[in-house]
Design an enzyme around this catalytic site. Structure first.
Site, PDB file in Angstrom:
ATOM      1  N   CYS A  15      -8.801 -12.527  -2.823  1.00 50.65           N
ATOM      2  CA  CYS A  15      -7.961 -13.582  -2.264  1.00 50.65           C
ATOM      3  C   CYS A  15      -8.834 -14.785  -1.909  1.00 50.65           C
ATOM      4  O   CYS A  15      -9.889 -14.630  -1.290  1.00 50.65           O
ATOM      5  CB  CYS A  15      -7.251 -13.068  -1.010  1.00 50.65           C
ATOM      6  SG  CYS A  15      -6.317 -14.357  -0.158  1.00 50.65           S
ATOM      7  N   HIS A  47     -12.492  -1.500   7.113  1.00 49.19           N
ATOM      8  CA  HIS A  47     -11.606  -2.222   6.188  1.00 49.19           C
ATOM      9  C   HIS A  47     -12.425  -2.796   5.027  1.00 49.19           C
ATOM     10  O   HIS A  47     -13.512  -3.342   5.239  1.00 49.19           O
ATOM     11  CB  HIS A  47     -10.884  -3.349   6.923  1.00 49.19           C
ATOM     12  CG  HIS A  47      -9.711  -3.896   6.161  1.00 49.19           C
ATOM     13  ND1 HIS A  47      -9.844  -4.824   5.155  1.00 49.19           N
ATOM     14  CD2 HIS A  47      -8.384  -3.621   6.246  1.00 49.19           C
ATOM     15  CE1 HIS A  47      -8.653  -5.111   4.666  1.00 49.19           C
ATOM     16  NE2 HIS A  47      -7.744  -4.388   5.309  1.00 49.19           N
ATOM     17  N   GLU A  84     -12.140  -5.457   3.290  1.00 53.50           N
ATOM     18  CA  GLU A  84     -12.435  -6.882   3.429  1.00 53.50           C
ATOM     19  C   GLU A  84     -13.674  -7.101   4.276  1.00 53.50           C
ATOM     20  O   GLU A  84     -14.554  -7.897   3.934  1.00 53.50           O
ATOM     21  CB  GLU A  84     -11.240  -7.607   4.069  1.00 53.50           C
ATOM     22  CG  GLU A  84     -11.499  -9.083   4.332  1.00 53.50           C
ATOM     23  CD  GLU A  84     -10.379  -9.766   5.103  1.00 53.50           C
ATOM     24  OE1 GLU A  84     -10.660 -10.754   5.804  1.00 53.50           O
ATOM     25  OE2 GLU A  84      -9.211  -9.305   5.012  1.00 53.50           O
ATOM     26  N   CYS A 118      -5.714 -15.570   8.075  1.00 48.79           N
ATOM     27  CA  CYS A 118      -4.917 -16.219   7.037  1.00 48.79           C
ATOM     28  C   CYS A 118      -3.595 -16.707   7.617  1.00 48.79           C
ATOM     29  O   CYS A 118      -2.992 -16.044   8.464  1.00 48.79           O
ATOM     30  CB  CYS A 118      -4.660 -15.233   5.897  1.00 48.79           C
ATOM     31  SG  CYS A 118      -3.600 -15.883   4.602  1.00 48.79           S
ATOM     32  N   ASN A 155      -2.294  -5.488   7.588  1.00 42.65           N
ATOM     33  CA  ASN A 155      -1.309  -6.449   8.097  1.00 42.65           C
ATOM     34  C   ASN A 155       0.016  -5.768   8.415  1.00 42.65           C
ATOM     35  O   ASN A 155       0.739  -6.172   9.321  1.00 42.65           O
ATOM     36  CB  ASN A 155      -1.133  -7.633   7.145  1.00 42.65           C
ATOM     37  CG  ASN A 155      -0.472  -7.277   5.839  1.00 42.65           C
ATOM     38  OD1 ASN A 155       0.752  -7.205   5.764  1.00 42.65           O
ATOM     39  ND2 ASN A 155      -1.255  -7.058   4.792  1.00 42.65           N
ATOM     40  N   SER A 194       1.673  -7.106   1.108  1.00 41.42           N
ATOM     41  CA  SER A 194       1.510  -6.410  -0.172  1.00 41.42           C
ATOM     42  C   SER A 194       2.780  -5.655  -0.566  1.00 41.42           C
ATOM     43  O   SER A 194       2.755  -4.845  -1.489  1.00 41.42           O
ATOM     44  CB  SER A 194       0.346  -5.413  -0.088  1.00 41.42           C
ATOM     45  OG  SER A 194      -0.866  -6.070   0.180  1.00 41.42           O
TER      46      SER A 194
END
Length: 310
Positions: free
Chosen positions: A124, A152, A154, A219, A249, A291
């Site tokens: 992303c 995580h 990320e 984000c 999320n 997602s």
């Protein structure tokens, strides 16, 4: 203010995650769906990239790690388009490898490229910004702190841009890991964190350092959906959160809904709907992770509607 602009993205890509219909009524039952639902811009971008590559038919297409945190999408990619995923560079030897939306450590990407594979980076763009800021802070000799969950993917990817020397802080206790000898602290934030929680930790870091530089890399999608969760939960007695069990999320949306007084359940599939949990609720909210495909949200609404229309 969260990173990015929804209006700007819509202008660039003609993309919007706003639902056309958010309110449904079945007898005495009201169903409110969050305005921002379904794939976010970054997820849609990665999904479209992967499908395009698979349809080209130029050798096998593999994703490194699940492309997104949604089991139905991963199953569709495998069963319909032949796109499997791997967790180790040594497990793929040919074709195209698509980097997952959450990103991967620098070393992983380099290992894939050294094998002569066609590597397509679907990280992303907002996660990429976090990676770049982390590298900038590290190069400028800050003690980098990542506010997020250490497990995580990320966060693991961002860590690699600091030579794995960053400290990951998820709770107040984690602040003890930040070296007291480092007076210059640079902060980036996992894109799906709750802003209020991040701010509490950052306030403590400001007390610890002489110079604290913070990049708010939450984000805008996270920010929008958490605000929607607050709104929907405040109007609902029971909230259904639709999303992958591994999705950060999605879990955060459930937390927000609970904090705003709604009884809450998380489901991945319509089959998991347990109407015994709804009790005598007449105002039902539906939230969805970034997602979660739109068709799944629609199925959930249809099943709830069908149950109460009997």
């Amino acid at each position: 203010m969260a990173m990015g602009s929804a209006k700007q993205n819509a202008k660039i890509d003609g993309f919007s995650d706003l639902r056309d219909e958010t309110y449904y009524r079945v007898g005495k039952i009201e169903i409110n769906v969050a305005r921002h639902s379904g794939y976010c811009w970054g997820v849609q971008r990665a999904y479209d990239q992967t499908l395009a590559l698979a349809k080209e038919g130029d050798g096998p297409v593999t994703t490194f790690g699940p492309l997104i945190h949604n089991p139905q999408t991963i199953t569709e990619l495998r069963d319909t388009y032949g796109v499997n995923y791997v967790e180790r560079a040594e497990d793929v030897s040919e074709g195209t490898v698509v980097i997952r939306t959450h990103g991967v450590p620098v070393q992983t990407k380099e290992a894939l490229e050294k094998k002569g594979l066609n590597v397509v980076d679907a990280t992303c763009p907002y996660v990429r910004v976090s990676q770049n800021y982390a590298k900038l802070l590290y190069d400028e000799k800050y003690q980098v702190v990542i506010v997020g969950s250490p497990d995580h993917p990320e966060v693991k990817g961002i860590m690699s841009y600091t030579n794995n020397e960053a400290v990951v802080v998820k709770t107040r206790d984690d602040l003890k890991k930040v070296p007291r000898s480092r007076r210059r602290i640079g902060v980036v934030i996992q894109s799906t964190m709750i802003l209020d929680h991040a701010n509490e930790l950052i306030a403590e870091l400001i007390r610890m350092g002489q110079e604290v530089r913070v990049f708010n890399t939450i984000c805008y999608v996270t920010d929008e959906r958490q605000k929607d969760a607050e709104d929907v939960a405040s109007k609902s007695e029971f909230v259904v959160v639709v999303g992958g069990a591994e999705s950060s999320n999605t879990k955060k949306l459930a937390m927000v809904a609970q904090e705003h007084g709604a009884r809450t359940t998380i489901i991945e599939r319509t089959e998991e709907l347990d109407f015994a949990l709804f009790g005598d609720a007449t105002r039902i909210g539906v939230l969805a992770g970034a997602s979660t495909p739109n068709w799944l949200i629609d199925q959930v609404v249809e099943k709830i509607s069908a149950h109460y229309s009997r």
